[in-house]
Design a protein around this motif. Structure first.
Motif, mmCIF file in Angstrom:
data_model
loop_
_atom_site.group_PDB
_atom_site.id
_atom_site.type_symbol
_atom_site.label_atom_id
_atom_site.label_comp_id
_atom_site.label_asym_id
_atom_site.label_seq_id
_atom_site.Cartn_x
_atom_site.Cartn_y
_atom_site.Cartn_z
ATOM 1 N N VAL A 1 3.372 75.278 7.045
ATOM 2 C CA VAL A 1 4.146 74.649 8.121
ATOM 3 C C VAL A 1 3.232 74.267 9.280
ATOM 4 C CG1 VAL A 1 5.939 75.035 9.853
ATOM 5 C CG2 VAL A 1 6.324 75.751 7.486
ATOM 6 N N LYS A 2 2.303 75.140 9.586
ATOM 7 C CA LYS A 2 1.372 74.859 10.683
ATOM 8 C C LYS A 2 0.471 73.662 10.364
ATOM 9 C CE LYS A 2 -2.036 77.130 13.669
ATOM 10 N NZ LYS A 2 -2.747 78.404 13.956
ATOM 11 N N MET A 3 0.012 73.564 9.117
ATOM 12 C CA MET A 3 -0.929 72.522 8.733
ATOM 13 C C MET A 3 -0.249 71.196 8.397
ATOM 14 S SD MET A 3 -3.937 73.812 9.041
ATOM 15 C CE MET A 3 -4.911 72.593 8.160
ATOM 16 N N THR A 4 0.921 71.260 7.746
ATOM 17 C CA THR A 4 1.545 70.038 7.233
ATOM 18 C C THR A 4 2.881 69.709 7.882
ATOM 19 O OG1 THR A 4 2.791 71.132 5.449
ATOM 20 C CG2 THR A 4 0.489 70.550 4.996
ATOM 21 N N GLY A 5 3.468 70.679 8.588
ATOM 22 C CA GLY A 5 4.766 70.445 9.211
ATOM 23 C C GLY A 5 5.936 70.792 8.323
ATOM 24 N N HIS A 6 5.688 71.183 7.068
ATOM 25 C CA HIS A 6 6.794 71.534 6.195
ATOM 26 C C HIS A 6 6.390 72.652 5.233
ATOM 27 C CE1 HIS A 6 4.525 68.672 3.682
ATOM 28 N NE2 HIS A 6 5.016 69.337 2.664
ATOM 29 N N LYS A 7 7.383 73.262 4.628
ATOM 30 C CA LYS A 7 7.180 74.357 3.685
ATOM 31 C C LYS A 7 6.865 73.797 2.296
ATOM 32 C CE LYS A 7 9.983 77.873 1.332
ATOM 33 N NZ LYS A 7 11.311 78.520 1.297
ATOM 34 N N VAL A 8 5.821 74.298 1.667
ATOM 35 C CA VAL A 8 5.490 73.904 0.292
ATOM 36 C C VAL A 8 6.213 74.809 -0.696
ATOM 37 C CG1 VAL A 8 3.638 73.603 -1.385
ATOM 38 C CG2 VAL A 8 3.269 72.977 1.016
ATOM 39 N N GLY A 9 6.221 76.108 -0.424
ATOM 40 C CA GLY A 9 7.027 77.028 -1.218
ATOM 41 C C GLY A 9 6.417 77.441 -2.533
ATOM 42 N N LEU B 1 19.662 71.510 10.490
ATOM 43 C CA LEU B 1 18.627 72.333 9.882
ATOM 44 C C LEU B 1 17.938 71.473 8.829
ATOM 45 C CD1 LEU B 1 17.515 75.225 10.049
ATOM 46 C CD2 LEU B 1 19.052 75.843 8.171
ATOM 47 N N VAL B 2 16.646 71.303 8.955
ATOM 48 C CA VAL B 2 15.906 70.365 8.103
ATOM 49 C C VAL B 2 15.893 70.847 6.653
ATOM 50 C CG1 VAL B 2 14.456 69.533 9.981
ATOM 51 C CG2 VAL B 2 13.710 71.505 8.622
ATOM 52 N N PRO B 3 15.644 69.949 5.693
ATOM 53 C CA PRO B 3 15.628 70.331 4.275
ATOM 54 C C PRO B 3 14.673 71.487 4.003
ATOM 55 C CG PRO B 3 15.620 67.940 4.488
ATOM 56 C CD PRO B 3 15.444 68.495 5.874
ATOM 57 N N HIS B 4 15.132 72.455 3.210
ATOM 58 C CA HIS B 4 14.333 73.650 2.931
ATOM 59 C C HIS B 4 14.935 74.396 1.751
ATOM 60 C CE1 HIS B 4 17.738 75.195 5.186
ATOM 61 N NE2 HIS B 4 17.456 76.404 4.714
ATOM 62 N N THR B 5 14.204 75.332 1.219
ATOM 63 C CA THR B 5 14.741 76.348 0.324
ATOM 64 C C THR B 5 14.644 77.687 1.035
ATOM 65 O OG1 THR B 5 12.584 76.666 -0.733
ATOM 66 C CG2 THR B 5 14.102 75.093 -1.782
ATOM 67 N N ASP B 6 15.474 78.639 0.624
ATOM 68 C CA ASP B 6 15.444 79.962 1.252
ATOM 69 C C ASP B 6 14.365 80.819 0.609
ATOM 70 O OD1 ASP B 6 17.496 79.139 2.828
ATOM 71 O OD2 ASP B 6 19.049 80.347 1.844
ATOM 72 N N SER B 7 13.702 81.632 1.419
ATOM 73 C CA SER B 7 12.540 82.413 0.952
ATOM 74 C C SER B 7 12.908 83.846 0.596
ATOM 75 C CB SER B 7 11.450 82.409 2.034
ATOM 76 O OG SER B 7 11.053 81.098 2.342
ATOM 77 N N ASP B 8 14.135 84.070 0.154
ATOM 78 C CA ASP B 8 14.593 85.424 -0.164
ATOM 79 C C ASP B 8 14.994 85.505 -1.630
ATOM 80 O OD1 ASP B 8 16.766 83.753 -0.050
ATOM 81 O OD2 ASP B 8 18.001 85.045 1.202
ATOM 82 N N PHE B 9 15.712 86.574 -2.010
ATOM 83 C CA PHE B 9 16.286 86.647 -3.356
ATOM 84 C C PHE B 9 17.579 85.853 -3.421
ATOM 85 C CE2 PHE B 9 13.536 90.404 -4.156
ATOM 86 C CZ PHE B 9 13.020 90.002 -5.368
ATOM 87 N N LEU B 10 18.492 86.134 -2.508
ATOM 88 C CA LEU B 10 19.697 85.320 -2.422
ATOM 89 C C LEU B 10 20.269 85.376 -1.014
ATOM 90 C CD1 LEU B 10 22.498 87.234 -2.472
ATOM 91 C CD2 LEU B 10 21.942 87.372 -4.890
#
Length: 374
Positions: free
Chosen positions: A358-366, A249-258
């Motif tokens: 993700v669509k434009m850059t391939g990764h999450k900016v967040g 699973l590629v580097p990321h942060t989770d987009s939830d509360f916890l």
């Protein structure tokens, strides 16, 4: 379909490198063929196609595939005994709550033991999960299991570094009671309902502690985060025959509360600590908890949503289950204190921005997108 192309132009004559390349090409052919009829999705095929079409220069391709394995420092996350929250001693309760908040600020990750979830329930859930993922790939991909939530690999990846060597079912809690979701896996339904209810109770407990620490009522998330908004994700990371450098699973942060994670003993989870990757040592007695983007924004950066990833294993597969505490898409995520670091946004806006990035850059900016001074 077999892959017969050569992935890397290879002018170098060293015997060791030639041997590794030969094994790679052989593995691509054999594994892709068997993936069509076995449980593992055609990850090798898609990864091979990305290597060919990613536009990397030849030297970089050889470096990626033949570089020596990077040895990561192994860490033990802060370990918190949740019996302290149920203690009759006020000082002990306060000490346990303080440990949760401190770990959420300093690490963004921690482990909990004596969390109140039955070990037998965890074992039953794991057995059902393994049974589900051992089904033939075509059945998982086409028969609409679990709200048609099956996904694998990285369809939007444009380079190998964006590719996740994994498969998953990402299920809304609102759907897990529906009989039509399970097909022949009917025994999964009751276990998953019990598991989701237990995880939801634990998540609300922990979120309440974190909210109280910031001066809010512990039930502040109960109305916005319920079974209609939260998710379970069943993960499988098949053994990867190519390289230990590939991400499950590629580097990321989770987009939830916890997030609450139940993982097996294989390991592979890594997180960013002090600007370097550290490997998390598995603890079979503990669940892992991590802060998500929404809690970081709501807490005005008091708690940290930390980048993490999962590394593939060359020899054995890995299983995990993640519970995500999420609000409705209409929920406004404003900082709980002023002056706010972030502009106000809804969860729906946040998700939409992630998808666009993700669509434009391939990764999450967040969260950076929502900073007032970005």
């Amino acid at each position: 379909m077999l892959l017969h192309y050569t992935i890397f132009p290879f002018p170098c004559a060293e015997k060791k490198k030639r041997k590794k390349l030969h094994h790679l090409q052989l593995s691509l052919s054999l594994t892709t063929k068997t993936a069509m009829v076995e449980s593992t999705p055609p990850l090798l095929h898609d990864y091979g196609q990305l290597l060919v079409h990613s536009g990397q220069d030849c030297a970089a391709r050889r470096s990626n595939i033949f570089s020596p394995e990077v040895v990561m420092a192994e860490c033990e996350l802060p370990l918190i005994d949740l019996r302290g929250l149920r203690s009759g001693d006020e000082r002990e309760r306060a000490g346990c709550a303080a440990a949760i908040c401190r770990a959420s600020s300093e690490w963004g990750f921690f482990q909990v033991i004596n969390h109140g979830i039955s070990p037998e329930l965890l074992r039953r859930m794991r057995r059902e999960q393994v049974k589900l993922f051992h089904a033939p790939f075509e059945r998982k991909a086409t028969c609409g299991l679990l709200n048609n939530s099956y996904r694998w690999g990285s369809p939007r990846a444009t380079s190998p570094k964006q590719f996740s060597w994994s498969e998953a079912f990402h299920i809304p809690l609102a759907k897990i009671s529906e009989e039509a979701c399970y097909g022949e896996f009917s025994s999964l339904r009751g276990v998953m309902e019990e598991y989701a209810a237990s995880m939801q109770g634990l998540a609300r407990l922990l979120a309440g502690v974190l909210a109280q620490n910031l001066g809010h009522q512990k039930g502040v998330f109960e109305e916005s985060c319920d079974e209609s908004t939260c998710f379970l994700r069943l993960n499988r990371y098949p053994a990867c025959p190519i390289s230990p450098e590939i991400c499950g699973l590629v580097p990321h942060t989770d987009s939830d509360f916890l997030t609450i994670l139940h993982q097996d003993e294989v390991g592979g989870l890594q997180l960013m600590k002090d600007s370097k990757w550290v490997a998390v040592k598995p603890n079979p007695e503990a669940l892992i908890v991590n802060i998500g983007d929404l809690f970081q924004a709501w807490s005005n950066d008091a708690y940290k949503s930390v980048e993490h990833k999962v590394m593939a294993n060359a020899k054995v597969g890995r299983y995990s289950i993640a519970y995500f505490l999420c609000p409705s898409y209409e929920s406004s995520i404003g900082s709980c204190k002023e002056p706010s670091i972030y502009r106000k946004f809804t969860f729906g806006e946040y998700r939409e921005q992630i998808q666009q990035d993700v669509k434009m850059t391939g990764h999450k900016v967040g969260l950076r997108r929502f900073l007032l001074n970005w």
